[in-house]
Design an enzyme around this catalytic site. Structure first.
Site, short mmCIF file in Angstrom:
data_model
loop_
_atom_site.label_atom_id
_atom_site.label_comp_id
_atom_site.label_asym_id
_atom_site.label_seq_id
_atom_site.Cartn_x
_atom_site.Cartn_y
_atom_site.Cartn_z
N CYS A 114 0.82 -1.22 0.00
CA CYS A 114 0.00 0.00 0.00
C CYS A 114 0.85 1.26 0.00
CB CYS A 114 -0.94 -0.01 1.20
SG CYS A 114 -2.06 -1.42 1.16
N HIS A 260 -3.53 7.08 1.28
CA HIS A 260 -3.82 5.78 0.68
C HIS A 260 -5.22 5.38 1.13
CE1 HIS A 260 -4.12 1.58 0.00
NE2 HIS A 260 -3.94 1.26 1.28
N ASN A 290 -10.21 -0.52 -1.78
CA ASN A 290 -8.78 -0.31 -1.55
C ASN A 290 -8.01 -0.89 -2.74
OD1 ASN A 290 -6.09 -0.77 -0.71
ND2 ASN A 290 -6.67 -0.99 1.42
#
Ligand code: ACO
Length: 333
Positions: A114, A260, A290
């Site tokens: 991530c 993020h 995500n």
């Protein structure tokens, strides 16, 4: 002095929309559970035969390159963040390079989950500041839907993730007014197995295909959700403050925070910690879930396209993820 500046940005998301209601037909879950825990309403899944990790990245890159006012042949290096390559090796950066007709230039694959896009941006920034390259394409692209276990067993993870790609063009500049101010990278491998996919890894005594006959869940994503949550809400504010301190700036100086897109609850907690108003934090996880290494360039691109990123704005990018890794970038747009 040479600095680097984002001069073009693009993103691509597959057309296949997967709603929470659709997931309800695959597993024992509910729109209410997913919305309350993550903020996600829908995500995109790739279309087999149309989208690949590399092709999505190529689409995003074409837009970024065009907006930078250059051609693919002007790019002199590629930094590509992904954890979901089309092939185990080589990485999708090489395939994308071929698709865009940029053969011959160097390609660097980044695997920092991530935080991958921040690591990629930071790497490109260093290459430009050192004078080695002038025009670098920085990519984040993921096809995660094929990793997801959409049975009840995998529901705690499957509802969170989606597919997509984003890219920026980073160019050399001598203008200190519009540039990347600083980047900050961290990791703590103590927690490597708190969010990970074991296979296809090389940790076995024999060919992993043979082992998988007995143990066929090791290709699934394992996530200790509460550990991720606890660390994320500490590391995000910490690394944002580190970037601000480095530049003698304060949270109120930030015009837009692009975190993020891990989980809306995490972003909301970070926003409150930083005492920032809602309009100064970019969230689009509601639409895309995500997307790991792609989430920051997709969110930054949508923010830019909707006029939320203007010349002279102070933009802060921040990430936390598997590794654990975390990082930030402060940009004077
Ligand atoms: N639908 C319905 N019920 C579910 C689902 C689902 N999709 N998934 C799990 N449940 C059930 C569990 O089985 C459990 O049932 P039980 O009480 O009968 O045992 C119950 O819901 C609660 O489960 P928890 O795991 O305790 O749920 P929690 O409230 O902790 O939420 C979550 C889980 C959303 C993952 C949370 O831990 C979290 O937000 N963690 C942060 C992790 C994260 O956001 N990761 C993002 C990716 S990593 C990154 O980008 C940094």
């Amino acid at each position: 002095m040479i600095f680097s500046k984002i001069t073009g940005i693009g993103h691509y998301v597959p057309e296949n929309v997967i709603t929470n209601q659709y997931l309800e037909t695959l597993m024992d879950t509910s729109d209410a559970w997913i919305t309350e825990r993550t903020g996600i309403k829908e995500r995109r899944y790739f279309t087999y035969g149309k989208d690949t990790n590399a092709s999505m990245a190529a689409e995003a890159s074409k837009i970024a390159i065009e907006r930078a006012g250059i051609t693919p042949q002007d790019i002199d290096f590629i930094v590509y963040a992904t954890i979901t390559p089309d092939y185990y090796f080589p990485g999708p950066g090489f395939v994308m390079q071929r698709e865009l007709g940029m053969q011959g230039i160097g390609v660097l694959d980044i695997r920092d989950q991530c935080s991958g896009f921040i690591y990629a941006l930071s790497t490109a920034d260093q290459f430009i500041k050192s004078g080695m390259y002038k025009n670098i394409l920085v990519v984040g692209s993921e096809i995660q839907s094929t990793f997801l276990n959409t049975s009840n067993e995998g529901r705690g993870v499957a509802v969170i993730f989606g597919d997509g790609a984003g890219a920026v063009v980073l160019q050399a500049t001598e203008n200190a007014q519009h540039r990347i101010l600083s980047t900050h990278l961290h990791a703590d491998g103590t927690y490597a197995e708190e969010l990970y996919v074991k296979d296809p890894g090389s940790s076995r005594s024999k060919r992993f295909y043979d082992d998988l006959v007995e143990d066929n869940k090791t290709g699934d994503v394992f996530m200790n959700g509460s550990a991720v949550f606890k660390h994320a809400i500490v590391r995000f504010p910490e690394v944002i403050r580190e970037a601000l301190d480095k530049n003698g700036l304060k949270p109120e100086d930030i015009d837009l925070l692009v975190p993020h897109q891990a989980n809306l609850r995490i972003s909301e907690y970070v926003r409150q910690q930083m005492k920032m108003p809602e309009e100064k934090v970019m969230n689009n996880i509601q639409k895309y879930g995500n997307t790991t290494g792609a989430s920051i360039p997709i969110a930054l691109c949508e923010a830019w396209e909707s006029g939320r990123v203007k010349d002279g704005d102070l933009i802060c990018l921040a990430a936390f993820g598997s590794g654990f890794t975390w990082g930030s970038a402060l940009i004077r747009w």
